[in-house]
Design a protein around this motif. Structure first.
Motif, PDB file in Angstrom:
ATOM      1  N   ALA A  68      -3.678   3.824  -3.041  1.00  0.00           N
ATOM      2  CA  ALA A  68      -2.727   3.439  -4.081  1.00  0.00           C
ATOM      3  C   ALA A  68      -1.997   2.163  -3.690  1.00  0.00           C
ATOM      4  O   ALA A  68      -1.828   1.861  -2.507  1.00  0.00           O
ATOM      5  CB  ALA A  68      -1.731   4.563  -4.349  1.00  0.00           C
ATOM      6  N   LEU A  69      -1.601   1.428  -4.686  1.00  0.00           N
ATOM      7  CA  LEU A  69      -0.819   0.207  -4.495  1.00  0.00           C
ATOM      8  C   LEU A  69       0.430   0.267  -5.373  1.00  0.00           C
ATOM      9  O   LEU A  69       0.372   0.690  -6.528  1.00  0.00           O
ATOM     10  CB  LEU A  69      -1.629  -1.036  -4.870  1.00  0.00           C
ATOM     11  N   ALA A 126       0.827  -1.204   0.000  1.00  0.00           N
ATOM     12  CA  ALA A 126       0.000   0.000   0.000  1.00  0.00           C
ATOM     13  C   ALA A 126       0.859   1.251   0.000  1.00  0.00           C
ATOM     14  O   ALA A 126       1.915   1.312   0.627  1.00  0.00           O
ATOM     15  CB  ALA A 126      -0.903  -0.003   1.219  1.00  0.00           C
ATOM     16  N   VAL A 127       0.364   2.273  -0.714  1.00  0.00           N
ATOM     17  CA  VAL A 127       0.954   3.599  -0.694  1.00  0.00           C
ATOM     18  C   VAL A 127      -0.168   4.539  -0.267  1.00  0.00           C
ATOM     19  O   VAL A 127      -1.014   4.925  -1.078  1.00  0.00           O
ATOM     20  CB  VAL A 127       1.514   4.001  -2.068  1.00  0.00           C
ATOM     21  N   PRO A 168      -3.683  -2.768 -20.845  1.00  0.00           N
ATOM     22  CA  PRO A 168      -2.753  -2.579 -19.728  1.00  0.00           C
ATOM     23  C   PRO A 168      -2.864  -1.186 -19.131  1.00  0.00           C
ATOM     24  O   PRO A 168      -3.076  -0.200 -19.844  1.00  0.00           O
ATOM     25  CB  PRO A 168      -1.385  -2.811 -20.371  1.00  0.00           C
ATOM     26  N   ILE A 169      -2.714  -1.113 -17.807  1.00  0.00           N
ATOM     27  CA  ILE A 169      -2.713   0.181 -17.136  1.00  0.00           C
ATOM     28  C   ILE A 169      -1.286   0.726 -17.006  1.00  0.00           C
ATOM     29  O   ILE A 169      -1.096   1.879 -16.610  1.00  0.00           O
ATOM     30  CB  ILE A 169      -3.378   0.091 -15.750  1.00  0.00           C
ATOM     31  N   THR A 201       8.863  -1.390 -10.870  1.00  0.00           N
ATOM     32  CA  THR A 201       7.730  -1.006 -10.020  1.00  0.00           C
ATOM     33  C   THR A 201       6.689  -0.237 -10.819  1.00  0.00           C
ATOM     34  O   THR A 201       6.995   0.381 -11.844  1.00  0.00           O
ATOM     35  CB  THR A 201       8.179  -0.118  -8.845  1.00  0.00           C
ATOM     36  N   PHE A 202       5.466  -0.293 -10.317  1.00  0.00           N
ATOM     37  CA  PHE A 202       4.380   0.527 -10.846  1.00  0.00           C
ATOM     38  C   PHE A 202       3.455   0.859  -9.686  1.00  0.00           C
ATOM     39  O   PHE A 202       3.074  -0.017  -8.898  1.00  0.00           O
ATOM     40  CB  PHE A 202       3.591  -0.216 -11.923  1.00  0.00           C
ATOM     41  N   THR A 203       3.088   2.139  -9.562  1.00  0.00           N
ATOM     42  CA  THR A 203       2.151   2.562  -8.528  1.00  0.00           C
ATOM     43  C   THR A 203       0.793   2.852  -9.157  1.00  0.00           C
ATOM     44  O   THR A 203       0.665   3.712 -10.046  1.00  0.00           O
ATOM     45  CB  THR A 203       2.662   3.816  -7.797  1.00  0.00           C
ATOM     46  N   ASP A 204      -0.210   2.108  -8.699  1.00  0.00           N
ATOM     47  CA  ASP A 204      -1.586   2.264  -9.203  1.00  0.00           C
ATOM     48  C   ASP A 204      -2.323   3.207  -8.249  1.00  0.00           C
ATOM     49  O   ASP A 204      -2.625   2.847  -7.102  1.00  0.00           O
ATOM     50  CB  ASP A 204      -2.255   0.886  -9.251  1.00  0.00           C
TER      51      ASP A 204
END
Length: 552
Positions: free
Chosen positions: A471-472, A466-467, A499-500, A516-519
């Motif tokens: 956000a993840l 978690a962010v 794709p996101i 990394t990717f932050t959603d």
């Protein structure tokens, strides 16, 4: 890596709570030549082994004439791919076989190459040679070479008979008729390791000291038309393992374990005239270093392409030279040497790429894989043919193992041959790619056989953390591909087909960056499903799913 290859598959793991992640940006020194290279970098064959018939023993040498590849070695049968020794479909081929280049299937060319029965380890007799502590060779074909016009094949080794006819370690075949050459029947008193063929002459090198009863110190030549021994008689102080003829036919390049050639300090490789008695010719450099105490390097294979001869070396003792080199055949000037560690046994050249068989275990000095404990071996290697004074490793890492556990050598590949479309590999290996495959395999350019192997499975589990509350951050270790350096990663959320997030990363088996990717903008407490997919430039893919709930 030894024994059967195992896929390394680990599912993505879910981790709750926040995590600290550092993205690694790696600086990779290797030139990324692969099946989809960057501009200015040569393209390699794919790393996908093609369907190819197998042997039941070791292939020591490969030669090609037109659409046929000839394999010489220590084997009794050839059999279809995917079968085990003794299969009902196997065909008798005694130490020599021929295959169609494009299909990998055997041809009707079939001759029985045999030797004298083994006597004992302590007294093997003149026809056999003990190897190491527990192996012996009485009938091996160690070198096969075709004539420049493709109409003849010559073999050398330890054998004493072909098709029941006496042949003392040397034999020839007329490829227009498929028959044994009656004229090529010289009496050679010890092993032949190297052969070169011109329009008129067969040059041989090895461990022998007489031919037809005449003194010849490890080098000799015979007339192709008559089989007569020629006056050509250079000398080498130790085993001659490889011979190659310059493109203009004027020089024979000689490689082996010797310190002196015609009495001159040549340190394992030098050149002599192809005519007369074989006098030394200009050779301005020493690509292989001189022995140091009990440590020495010897040349195992030589291939001429244009005005360059490419060679491979093996070393005895630590810290010796056992990589590859390129030398100008006209001057003997060294163009480049590489510094990978791990004995090189075979060389083939295809366009601007030099392929080699080895047990490379440390190429860090060239921007490649480092020494590990236990060692990580790459048994097939590609590099640029070179421009100026350097060669650069290319991204081509097919898998073959070193051979059966009972093998004394445990080297893997021993022979290579290439044309513009195919690369054939022979040796003692028993696996190629993900399949059991003994003695022979082959690879091709993607124009002939499309690149179909997907990236390797990830080495490490991915995590999601978690962010804040909406956000993840998805973090995963990059994987790698055997013939593509740049891979594309796509992140999908839930059941989405678009794709996101998409990114491209460069990787290899020794350098795997963390990605990394932050959603962002997710509803607090909502549950989501993620899928990370990796693909090469030809849309060969792997993917792993993951689900996580955003903390409230």
């Amino acid at each position: 890596m030894s024994g059967a290859r195992k896929r390394l598959w680990k599912p993505l793991a879910v981790a709750a709570g926040s995590i600290a992640v550092v993205t690694v940006a790696s600086v990779l020194a290797t030139a990324w030549g692969d099946t989809s290279p960057k501009a200015g970098t040569p393209e390699t064959v794919t790393a996908d082994p093609l369907s190819t018939w197998q042997t039941d023993g070791i292939v020591w040498s490969l030669a090609q004439a037109g659409s046929t590849v000839f394999a010489g070695g220590n084997f009794d049968f050839v059999r279809p791919p995917g079968t085990t020794p003794g299969d009902y479909a196997q065909l008798s081929r005694s130490n020599l076989a021929a295959f169609d280049v494009a299909t990998g299937k055997p041809t009707t060319f079939a001759h029985a190459v045999t030797g004298t029965a083994y006597v004992s380890k302590t007294n093997p007799g003149s026809e056999c040679q003990t190897i190491g502590t527990d192996e012996y060779l009485c009938d091996a074909v160690f070198r096969a070479k075709t004539s420049p016009d493709g109409k003849a094949l010559y073999i050398g080794g330890d054998f004493t008979h072909v098709d029941g006819q006496a042949r003392s370690r040397l034999a020839g075949f007329d490829l227009t008729t498929g028959k044994l050459d009656a004229k090529m029947s010289a009496l050679v008193n010890n092993r032949i390791r190297g052969i070169a063929v011109s329009a008129t002459t067969v040059y041989i090198g090895g461990d022998f000291t007489t031919v037809n009863g005449q003194p010849r110190t490890r080098l000799a030549a015979l007339d192709r038309a008559t089989g007569a021994l020629l006056p050509w008689a250079p000398t080498a102080t130790d085993t001659v393992r490889a011979l190659a003829l310059s493109a203009d036919g004027g020089r024979v390049i000689v490689g082996g374990d010797f310190a002196k050639l015609n009495g001159s300090n040549e340190n394992s490789v030098g050149a002599v005239s192809a005519t007369g008695t074989g006098a030394l010719t200009q050779w301005n450099s020493r690509p292989v270093p001189a022995p140091s105490g009990s440590k020495y390097s010897g040349v195992t294979d030589l291939v001429v392409a244009g005005s360059t001869v490419y060679g491979g070396a093996h070393g005895e003792g630590g810290g010796v030279f056992d990589g590859r080199f390129a030398v100008d055949t006209n001057t003997g000037n060294t163009l480049w040497t590489d510094t990978c560690l791990g004995a090189t046994t075979a060389i083939a050249v295809q366009g601007s790429v030099v392929y080699s068989g080895s047990h490379g275990h440390d190429c860090s000095s060239m921007g490649g894989w480092p020494q590990t404990n236990p060692s990580t071996y790459q048994r097939l290697v590609a590099e640029t043919a070179g421009s100026g004074s350097k060669s650069t490793l290319l991204h081509w890492f097919p898998y073959v193992n070193y051979g059966p556990e009972t093998s004394y050598y445990k080297q893997g590949p021993w022979a290579l041959v290439a044309d513009s479309n195919y690369l054939w590999v022979g040796g003692e290996f028993t696996r190629a790619g993900d399949a059991d495959q003994q003695g022979l395999t082959r690879f091709a350019t993607k124009s002939v056989a499309p690149d179909t192997n997907p990236p390797e499975t990830p080495f490490a589990a991915a995590t999601v953390g978690a962010v804040g509350s909406t956000a993840l951050k998805v973090t995963w270790k990059a994987t790698w591909d055997r013939d593509n350096a740049d891979l594309t990663y796509q992140v999908f959320r839930d059941n989405g087909t678009t794709p996101i997030y998409t990114t491209t990363a460069t990787s290899n088996f020794w350098t795997l960056p963390t990605l990394t990717f932050t959603d962002s903008g997710l509803a607090a407490g909502s549950s989501h499903y993620y899928r990370v997919k990796v693909s090469d430039p030809y849309h060969n893919t792997r993917s792993n799913p993951n689900s996580v709930t955003v903390p409230a």
